[in-house]
Motif scaffolding. Structure first.
Motif, PDB file in Angstrom:
ATOM      1  N   GLY A 181       0.812  -1.210   0.000  1.00 19.84           N
ATOM      2  CA  GLY A 181       0.000   0.000   0.000  1.00 19.84           C
ATOM      3  C   GLY A 181       0.845   1.261   0.000  1.00 19.84           C
ATOM      4  N   TYR A 182       1.914   1.266   0.802  1.00 20.62           N
ATOM      5  CA  TYR A 182       2.806   2.426   0.847  1.00 20.62           C
ATOM      6  C   TYR A 182       3.520   2.616  -0.483  1.00 20.62           C
ATOM      7  CZ  TYR A 182       2.172   2.987   5.867  1.00 20.62           C
ATOM      8  OH  TYR A 182       1.634   3.208   7.108  1.00 20.62           O
ATOM      9  N   LEU A 183       3.971   1.528  -1.095  1.00 18.85           N
ATOM     10  CA  LEU A 183       4.674   1.642  -2.371  1.00 18.85           C
ATOM     11  C   LEU A 183       3.758   2.197  -3.441  1.00 18.85           C
ATOM     12  CD1 LEU A 183       6.736  -1.688  -2.411  1.00 18.85           C
ATOM     13  CD2 LEU A 183       7.443   0.586  -1.683  1.00 18.85           C
ATOM     14  N   VAL A 225      10.209   3.752   1.664  1.00 20.87           N
ATOM     15  CA  VAL A 225      10.780   4.842   0.866  1.00 20.87           C
ATOM     16  C   VAL A 225      11.923   4.322  -0.001  1.00 20.87           C
ATOM     17  CG1 VAL A 225      12.065   7.017   1.000  1.00 20.87           C
ATOM     18  CG2 VAL A 225      10.044   6.670   2.438  1.00 20.87           C
ATOM     19  N   LEU A 226      12.762   3.448   0.560  1.00 18.03           N
ATOM     20  CA  LEU A 226      13.866   2.860  -0.209  1.00 18.03           C
ATOM     21  C   LEU A 226      13.332   2.071  -1.405  1.00 18.03           C
ATOM     22  CD1 LEU A 226      16.830   1.948  -0.642  1.00 18.03           C
ATOM     23  CD2 LEU A 226      16.363   0.068   0.959  1.00 18.03           C
ATOM     24  N   LEU A 227      12.372   1.189  -1.164  1.00 15.70           N
ATOM     25  CA  LEU A 227      11.843   0.351  -2.235  1.00 15.70           C
ATOM     26  C   LEU A 227      11.108   1.181  -3.275  1.00 15.70           C
ATOM     27  CD1 LEU A 227      10.538  -2.711  -0.180  1.00 15.70           C
ATOM     28  CD2 LEU A 227      12.681  -2.506  -1.448  1.00 15.70           C
ATOM     29  N   ALA A 228      10.368   2.191  -2.836  1.00 11.39           N
ATOM     30  CA  ALA A 228       9.657   3.048  -3.786  1.00 11.39           C
ATOM     31  C   ALA A 228      10.647   3.824  -4.651  1.00 11.39           C
ATOM     32  CB  ALA A 228       8.737   4.005  -3.041  1.00 11.39           C
ATOM     33  N   SER A 286       1.211   4.174  -3.032  1.00 12.23           N
ATOM     34  CA  SER A 286       0.988   5.596  -2.774  1.00 12.23           C
ATOM     35  C   SER A 286       2.235   6.435  -3.053  1.00 12.23           C
ATOM     36  CB  SER A 286       0.538   5.791  -1.321  1.00 12.23           C
ATOM     37  OG  SER A 286       0.321   7.154  -1.031  1.00 12.23           O
ATOM     38  N   LEU A 287       3.391   5.952  -2.617  1.00 13.02           N
ATOM     39  CA  LEU A 287       4.630   6.716  -2.820  1.00 13.02           C
ATOM     40  C   LEU A 287       4.956   6.860  -4.298  1.00 13.02           C
ATOM     41  CD1 LEU A 287       6.818   5.197   0.038  1.00 13.02           C
ATOM     42  CD2 LEU A 287       6.245   7.615  -0.201  1.00 13.02           C
ATOM     43  N   ILE A 288       4.768   5.786  -5.059  1.00  9.95           N
ATOM     44  CA  ILE A 288       5.125   5.817  -6.476  1.00  9.95           C
ATOM     45  C   ILE A 288       4.157   6.666  -7.287  1.00  9.95           C
ATOM     46  CG2 ILE A 288       5.319   4.389  -8.556  1.00  9.95           C
ATOM     47  CD1 ILE A 288       6.395   2.154  -6.698  1.00  9.95           C
ATOM     48  N   HIS A 289       2.858   6.578  -6.968  1.00  8.00           N
ATOM     49  CA  HIS A 289       1.854   7.241  -7.812  1.00  8.00           C
ATOM     50  C   HIS A 289       1.435   8.623  -7.322  1.00  8.00           C
ATOM     51  CE1 HIS A 289       1.119   2.902  -9.009  1.00  8.00           C
ATOM     52  NE2 HIS A 289       1.413   3.496 -10.134  1.00  8.00           N
ATOM     53  N   SER A 290       1.584   8.872  -5.998  1.00 10.84           N
ATOM     54  CA  SER A 290       1.160  10.189  -5.511  1.00 10.84           C
ATOM     55  C   SER A 290       2.217  10.880  -4.664  1.00 10.84           C
ATOM     56  CB  SER A 290      -0.129  10.052  -4.687  1.00 10.84           C
ATOM     57  OG  SER A 290       0.113   9.350  -3.480  1.00 10.84           O
ATOM     58  N   GLY A 291       3.298  10.166  -4.342  1.00 10.38           N
ATOM     59  CA  GLY A 291       4.357  10.768  -3.534  1.00 10.38           C
ATOM     60  C   GLY A 291       4.011  10.914  -2.073  1.00 10.38           C
ATOM     61  N   GLN A 292       2.917  10.282  -1.627  1.00  4.65           N
ATOM     62  CA  GLN A 292       2.496  10.389  -0.232  1.00  4.65           C
ATOM     63  C   GLN A 292       2.826   9.121   0.538  1.00  4.65           C
ATOM     64  OE1 GLN A 292      -1.734  11.527  -1.166  1.00  4.65           O
ATOM     65  NE2 GLN A 292      -1.294  13.163   0.287  1.00  4.65           N
ATOM     66  N   PHE A 293       3.248   9.301   1.803  1.00  8.37           N
ATOM     67  CA  PHE A 293       3.549   8.147   2.649  1.00  8.37           C
ATOM     68  C   PHE A 293       2.276   7.755   3.394  1.00  8.37           C
ATOM     69  CE2 PHE A 293       5.086   6.076   6.546  1.00  8.37           C
ATOM     70  CZ  PHE A 293       5.872   5.094   5.988  1.00  8.37           C
ATOM     71  N   ARG A 294       1.546   6.837   2.791  1.00  4.69           N
ATOM     72  CA  ARG A 294       0.305   6.352   3.396  1.00  4.69           C
ATOM     73  C   ARG A 294      -0.100   5.051   2.712  1.00  4.69           C
ATOM     74  NH1 ARG A 294      -4.493  10.251   0.853  1.00  4.69           N
ATOM     75  NH2 ARG A 294      -4.271   9.521  -1.308  1.00  4.69           N
ATOM     76  N   GLU A 295      -0.963   4.292   3.368  1.00  7.41           N
ATOM     77  CA  GLU A 295      -1.577   3.122   2.733  1.00  7.41           C
ATOM     78  C   GLU A 295      -3.081   3.197   2.982  1.00  7.41           C
ATOM     79  OE1 GLU A 295      -0.491  -0.677   4.292  1.00  7.41           O
ATOM     80  OE2 GLU A 295      -0.745  -0.097   6.384  1.00  7.41           O
ATOM     81  N   CYS A 296      -3.827   3.094   1.887  1.00  5.48           N
ATOM     82  CA  CYS A 296      -5.280   3.182   1.991  1.00  5.48           C
ATOM     83  C   CYS A 296      -5.959   1.864   1.643  1.00  5.48           C
ATOM     84  CB  CYS A 296      -5.803   4.293   1.075  1.00  5.48           C
ATOM     85  SG  CYS A 296      -5.161   5.931   1.511  1.00  5.48           S
TER      86      CYS A 296
END
Length: 446
Positions: A52-54, A90-93, A56-66
């Motif tokens: 979920g975090y990946l 953050v590393l994996l993203a 969000s981080l990749i597509h919106s740059g936000q640190f969250r999981e929905c």
């Protein structure tokens, strides 16, 4: 003398290459393990803990999981902002943004980066110590163990980066524990502060590193050889990210926290009657997603989440609910809690089997090799404890007690809560690194 005979200088150079190049040599088996474990079409957004975090981080740059959330939310649109600590997602993203979102290239780049980091620390260490052949063999034996290789390639849990990070931390901490390791004051100071930085980096990968971080910071502040400016830098390295994380949780969840919201449920995993019955043979996730578990002897254990709640308003309500349930069980079942503590201590500190038990999922040869490696790694841990006890008997109190404190702090969360083998493997590598660096001879000038 036959000129074809290898000179001591040539042998020393060969040992140096083998020492510094070890993580690079380890990339060969890791490459094949990655291709065996990960289907080439698999994406990092799958069922992995950070999916979920990946996304969000990749597509919106936000640190969250929905979606998916690790808890049932009462209202649509609820997201988690602190269920995981930020470093690994953050590393994996960041890697996925460069090489794409398939798991194989992401896993390969991850192990290359962590291996290069280990090479760097081994290169620094090589400036100050010379490893004997048996010490080099011990280092290789730990680093190339089947469990160490298997867990190092994963992208599904935080402990995967700890195999190399604990090696680097052990090297850096040696400069705090053994100030005479180097004649360079600058190198000693940099490595001492780096030990604090690495402990902090690991904490923001996984909260169980908190005791190790606190002991490392205390050691840095107590070290007489470290100037006060470097001590102040150590404090700042810890305080600044803590403040940033607290502000993140305040902004996203309305409460200042210094850890992850997954902690409450993880604590409950280690403090309930059903976990006591099935641990370590069965993964403790089953107390939440199954109605029964089957032990190795065929015994069927009915399971019911006694702390079940239909939904939670947010991640911190979820965290606090299960943390309170764990504390309540502890107070209501003190004898059972002590029994469970003994079981958890045995599996964290002594046992050599897979935890949870999955021996039937591997071939006989691989299973036997895994058990043999765990026996070897446990012996290394016990050898370190015995060697440090010998130092204490010879009245070399401070370095030995601090080293024991570091190792004890690393193991304590897994004794108190629970451990799987993937949690223990990096700690065994830390113990082996300290055994080597604390008792290796210093390199003499040419």
């Amino acid at each position: 003398m036959d000129e074809r005979d290898p000179s001591p200088r040539a042998i020393s150079f060969l040992l140096l290459i083998l020492m510094v190049g070890m993580p690079i040599f380890g990339l060969v088996p890791k490459y094949f393990i990655i291709h065996r474990l990960f289907p080439p079409e698999e994406l990092v957004f799958g069922d992995y803990a950070f999916g979920g975090y990946l996304d969000s981080l990749i597509h919106s740059g936000q640190f969250r999981e929905c979606r998916p959330l690790p808890f049932t939310a009462c209202s649509a649109g609820t997201c988690g902002y602190a269920t995981r600590m930020p470093v690994v997602p953050v590393l994996l993203a960041g890697i996925a943004k460069i090489v794409g979102t398939h798991t194989v290239p992401v896993a390969i780049v991850k192990v290359v980066l962590t291996s290069l980091l280990s090479c760097l620390f081994l290169a620094v260490l090589s400036l100050d110590i010379r490893l004997s052949l048996w010490q080099l063999a011990l280092l290789y034996g730990l680093y190339f163990g089947p469990q160490a290789l298997k867990h190092a390639v994963s992208i599904g849990y935080e402990d995967a980066v700890f195999v190399d990070l604990m090696l680097c931390f052990g090297i850096a901490a040696s400069y705090l524990l053994r100030p005479d390791l180097t004649s360079s004051g600058t190198r000693r100071n940099i490595m001492a502060v780096t030990a604090v930085a690495l402990a902090c980096l690991m904490y923001f990968s996984k909260p169980t590193v908190l005791p190790l971080l606190m002991v490392t910071l205390a050691l840095a502040l107590a070290t007489r050889h470290l100037p006060w400016t470097w001590k102040a830098a150590s404090v700042l390295l810890v305080a600044a990210p803590m403040a940033l994380w607290a502000s993140h949780t305040l902004k996203t969840g309305g409460t200042m926290r210094l850890s992850a919201s997954y902690n409450g449920e993880n604590l409950f995993r280690g403090y309930n009657s059903y976990s006591l019955l099935i641990y370590p043979q069965v993964n403790l996730d089953r107390i939440f997603d199954s109605t029964a578990a089957t032990l190795a002897d065929g015994t069927r254990v009915p399971i019911r989440d006694t702390a079940h709640q239909d939904c939670f308003s947010d991640e911190w309500a979820w965290n606090d609910h299960y943390a309170a349930a764990a504390r309540a069980w502890l107070w209501q079942h003190p004898v059972a809690a002590l029994k469970f503590l003994a079981i958890k201590a045995w599996f964290a500190l002594v046992d050599v089997r897979f935890t949870p038990g999955r021996m039937n999922e591997t071939g006989a040869a691989v299973g036997a090799a895994a058990v043999a490696w765990m026996v070897f790694a446990r012996c290394v841990l016990f050898a370190l404890v015995i060697a440090l006890a010998g130092q204490i008997l010879h009245r070399r109190y401070a370095p030995a007690l601090w080293a024991l404190a570091l190792v004890g702090a690393a193991f304590t969360p897994f004794v108190i809560v629970f451990a799987y083998q993937r949690h223990v493997v990096p700690l065994l590598i830390l113990a082996g690194t300290l055994l080597i660096t604390l008792f290796a001879g210093r390199r003499t000038a040419a």
